[in-house]
Design an enzyme around this catalytic site. Structure first.
Site, mmCIF file in Angstrom:
data_model
loop_
_atom_site.group_PDB
_atom_site.id
_atom_site.type_symbol
_atom_site.label_atom_id
_atom_site.label_comp_id
_atom_site.label_asym_id
_atom_site.label_seq_id
_atom_site.Cartn_x
_atom_site.Cartn_y
_atom_site.Cartn_z
ATOM 1 C CD GLU A 1 19.568 90.094 53.458
ATOM 2 O OE1 GLU A 1 19.570 90.981 52.552
ATOM 3 O OE2 GLU A 1 18.925 89.199 53.824
ATOM 4 C CD1 TRP A 2 18.967 95.271 60.218
ATOM 5 C CD2 TRP A 2 20.296 96.906 59.919
ATOM 6 N NE1 TRP A 2 18.147 96.502 60.862
ATOM 7 C CE2 TRP A 2 19.199 97.353 60.485
ATOM 8 C CE3 TRP A 2 21.327 97.657 59.575
ATOM 9 C CZ2 TRP A 2 19.074 98.822 60.889
ATOM 10 C CZ3 TRP A 2 21.223 99.289 59.975
ATOM 11 C CH2 TRP A 2 20.156 99.471 60.599
ATOM 12 N NE ARG B 1 15.169 92.154 49.207
ATOM 13 C CZ ARG B 1 16.254 92.773 49.026
ATOM 14 N NH1 ARG B 1 16.587 93.943 48.233
ATOM 15 N NH2 ARG B 1 17.332 91.983 49.237
ATOM 16 C CG HIS C 1 14.728 90.217 45.648
ATOM 17 N ND1 HIS C 1 15.739 91.235 45.507
ATOM 18 C CD2 HIS C 1 15.310 89.426 46.499
ATOM 19 C CE1 HIS C 1 16.676 91.142 46.445
ATOM 20 N NE2 HIS C 1 16.602 89.839 46.853
ATOM 21 C CE LYS D 1 19.161 87.850 47.871
ATOM 22 N NZ LYS D 1 18.454 88.470 48.997
ATOM 23 C CB SER E 1 14.268 87.348 55.728
ATOM 24 O OG SER E 1 15.147 86.730 54.885
#
Length: 226
Positions: free
Chosen positions: A30-31, A62, A118, A143, A205
């Site tokens: 995951e970049w 993000r 999130h 997700k 992260s």
């Protein structure tokens, strides 16, 4: 269950110095491009995609709204995603659905979306509704990462994952309850129907991530036939 590990360079020098050998036991990279200034993301991209040529990559911006390190308008957000996709066509693209719903229509032609949500403050009471709304859109992956305030919050997240996976067996889910309290959810993905687990290497992260070394040991025990 696939293991995902982040790369979080803050400049091109850090990107060029990434030790790819550390990621040999990882299924997905995951970049986290949000650790860079927005004007540097496109110029740093070649270093990332060359370093991990032949590996599956998730491109993630993000934003600060969902615990990240960059602030973007809806249009800036979607334009950056489109630019990276046009040049590099990453295997997966993370899209913060509830934070950028106004421009989601611009992503409808993308077959490789990780539709994400999130919440670093709580496990919201409307979590089931969030699962339902995102699942109906049938992205590549749904997700969801939320912060528990109790053991019941952790169990709710796991139960919802299991329920929605049972009803939608073709849909991939990646769900986790964050922090120390939620670590169980990161380890039990195969039981509840979560396809990915996110681990840390040098730097986590997200709160509650298990190290790659520990995750490998745990999965070895859980997947052993003996």
């Amino acid at each position: 269950m696939k293991i995902v590990a982040p790369v979080m360079p803050r400049n091109v020098e850090e990107a060029q110095s990434i030790d790819v050998s550390k990621y040999q036991d990882v299924n997905l990279i995951e970049w986290r491009a949000d650790f860079l200034p927005k004007e540097d993301i496109v110029s740093v991209a070649p270093a990332i995609f060359e370093k991990f040529a032949g590996r599956e990559i998730i491109f993630t911006l993000r934003t600060s709204q969902e615990g990240g390190h960059i602030t973007l308008s809806d249009q800036e957000y979607v334009d950056l995603i489109k630019e990276i996709n046009a040049i590099y066509n990453p295997d997966y693209i993370d899209f913060e659905y509830f934070s950028h719903k106004a421009v989601f229509h611009e992503m409808l032609d993308f077959p490789n979306l990780v539709l994400s949500y999130h919440n670093f403050d709580e496990t919201p009471e409307n979590l089931m509704e969030a699962f339902s709304e995102m699942t109906k859109l049938a992205p590549r992956v749904v997700k969801i990462a939320v912060m528990p305030q109790s053991e019941q919050d952790v169990l709710d997240l796991m139960n919802y994952t299991r329920g929605f996976k049972t009803l939608n067996p073709e849909q991939e889910f990646a769900t986790m309850s964050m922090g120390k309290l939620g670590r169980l959810s990161r380890l039990a993905g195969d039981v509840v129907g979560s396809s990915w687990t996110f681990v840390s290497l040098d730097q986590a992260s997200a709160p509650g991530q298990v190290s790659l070394a520990d995750m490998k040991r745990i999965l070895h025990v859980l997947e052993s036939e003996d």
